[in-house]
Design a protein around this motif. Sequence first.
Motif, PDB file in Angstrom:
ATOM      1  N   PRO A 308       0.806  -1.229   0.000  1.00  0.00           N
ATOM      2  CA  PRO A 308       0.000   0.000   0.000  1.00  0.00           C
ATOM      3  C   PRO A 308       0.835   1.273   0.000  1.00  0.00           C
ATOM      4  N   VAL A 309       2.101   1.178   0.352  1.00  0.00           N
ATOM      5  CA  VAL A 309       2.967   2.362   0.299  1.00  0.00           C
ATOM      6  C   VAL A 309       3.018   2.925  -1.120  1.00  0.00           C
ATOM      7  N   LYS A 310       2.943   2.032  -2.110  1.00  0.00           N
ATOM      8  CA  LYS A 310       3.078   2.445  -3.506  1.00  0.00           C
ATOM      9  C   LYS A 310       1.756   2.891  -4.133  1.00  0.00           C
ATOM     10  N   TRP A 311       0.649   2.746  -3.402  1.00  0.00           N
ATOM     11  CA  TRP A 311      -0.639   3.102  -3.972  1.00  0.00           C
ATOM     12  C   TRP A 311      -0.734   4.590  -4.295  1.00  0.00           C
ATOM     13  N   LEU A 312      -0.178   5.419  -3.429  1.00  0.00           N
ATOM     14  CA  LEU A 312      -0.279   6.862  -3.633  1.00  0.00           C
ATOM     15  C   LEU A 312       0.325   7.272  -4.972  1.00  0.00           C
ATOM     16  N   GLU A 313       1.457   6.654  -5.314  1.00  0.00           N
ATOM     17  CA  GLU A 313       2.127   6.944  -6.581  1.00  0.00           C
ATOM     18  C   GLU A 313       1.397   6.319  -7.766  1.00  0.00           C
ATOM     19  N   LYS A 314       0.836   5.133  -7.567  1.00  0.00           N
ATOM     20  CA  LYS A 314       0.240   4.388  -8.673  1.00  0.00           C
ATOM     21  C   LYS A 314      -1.249   4.670  -8.875  1.00  0.00           C
ATOM     22  N   MET A 315      -1.837   5.520  -8.036  1.00  0.00           N
ATOM     23  CA  MET A 315      -3.254   5.858  -8.180  1.00  0.00           C
ATOM     24  C   MET A 315      -3.442   7.368  -8.389  1.00  0.00           C
ATOM     25  N   PRO A 316      -2.929   7.930  -9.480  1.00  0.00           N
ATOM     26  CA  PRO A 316      -3.042   9.375  -9.681  1.00  0.00           C
ATOM     27  C   PRO A 316      -4.480   9.865  -9.822  1.00  0.00           C
ATOM     28  N   ALA A 317      -5.345   9.076 -10.438  1.00  0.00           N
ATOM     29  CA  ALA A 317      -6.739   9.510 -10.598  1.00  0.00           C
ATOM     30  C   ALA A 317      -7.470   9.519  -9.260  1.00  0.00           C
ATOM     31  N   THR A 318      -7.184   8.530  -8.418  1.00  0.00           N
ATOM     32  CA  THR A 318      -7.794   8.470  -7.091  1.00  0.00           C
ATOM     33  C   THR A 318      -7.321   9.640  -6.240  1.00  0.00           C
TER      34      THR A 318
END
Length: 456
Positions: A308-318
């Motif tokens: 989940p650490v990488k979600w912020l980077e990988k979810m630009p639309a969210t």
Amino acid sequence: MDTSPAPFVPPAPKPRSSPPSTLQMIRIVYRNPLELWGEPSYNEKWISITTGIGGPLVIANDPRLIKRVLVDNAKNYKMARVRQKILRPILRDGLLTAEGEVWKRSRKAMAPVFTPRHIHGFAGPMLERSRLFAERYEDGATVDVARDMTMLTYDILAETLFSGEIAGEAGSFAKQVDHLFETMGRVDPLDLLGAPDWLPRITRLRGRKTMAFFRQIVADTMAMRKDRLRADPDGVPNDFLTLLLKAEGPDGLGADEIKDNIITFIGAGHETTARALGWTLYCLAEAPWERDRVEAEIDAVTAGEPDPVKWLEKMPATRAAFEEAMRLYPPAASISREAVEEDRFEDLRIVKGAQIQVMPWTVHRHRKLWDNPEAFMPARFLPENRDRIDRFQYLPFGAGPRVCIGASFAMQEAVIALGVLLSRYRFDTVAETKPWPVQKLTTQPEGGLPMRVSRR
């Protein structure tokens, strides 16, 4: 021919066409300050009022002027009197309201908790608490999303910053938070009129019982952790609570300052993220084409990225949807300062003692700064468009030395929570979903956010 849907324009007060009378202004400020602002506030670089209730006032909308007040000449601008009269009874010497050496000590004591390494370490607990919370939902149920997000962010904060050791029960806590901000977290008419401090404020008298509730939670929480520290110093988590308690001493924080900072983070620290999450789910429900984009992104990332650490980077639309919701409904709708000495910016003279209002509510909707400012358009915050946004025209976390210390924590928390919730459920408005933004301590939806939850 363009067949894309028209952007969704969520509810907001219309700018006033004429200034209110003194009596009207007092009534509006007490009921909902967001309804006070007129057309000039959404069009002019600044508004300077030399006389009136509370004395000279400058409303700053120009990003360069905002930068001067909050950064370049920040030492000349202390916390405004009216703001302190609202918040100090609640937060006392917590980080949001402390000044001078007390603020410096508190900021220094908390800084180690909010380093990138520590925040990344919170991602796992954030994910787990979000998953556990999502399991409470029943397919087809109608829930108050505003209240639910308060409870979810409380769960996350309790687990991360306090390692699950906040005394009390989350449900009663959420109810008490609402009551606290309804009573104490708003302007009292006597403050606007400059009445002496010894004159009782009815709003704050109504909130005393709730304030006592919070103080008791803090006392019990500190006692629990101190018992553990005495029994097994090496077995205690090195979290926010432990760091604060270890900072106690003649050269660090006093016992009351520790209490005040715990209240600040238990109360205001989670409330802001909760409100922003609620508004995000509401806006996405009313703009289903945007929700489709976010859901597709979340499905792809959560299926292929376990960290989940990488979600912020990988979810630009969210992330963009969350940031756009904070633009339209900034958790903190106003930033108030007071000039210590006279200052000048271009042809604007700011006299000593003038109140300076930086209003994220109006700056975020300013017609000279944004295209279609009243519409929900997350694409503004996609990576390829971010360079068009001046640092000082978007202020959900403030700016300068007093920028929110938990901004990165909140962004990571929000994307993880949205990733979990929207991967499992779809949130839709119902006939009763008629929120109206009201400024209390945060920008809250009057009437809540009743929404139907359906399993995807």
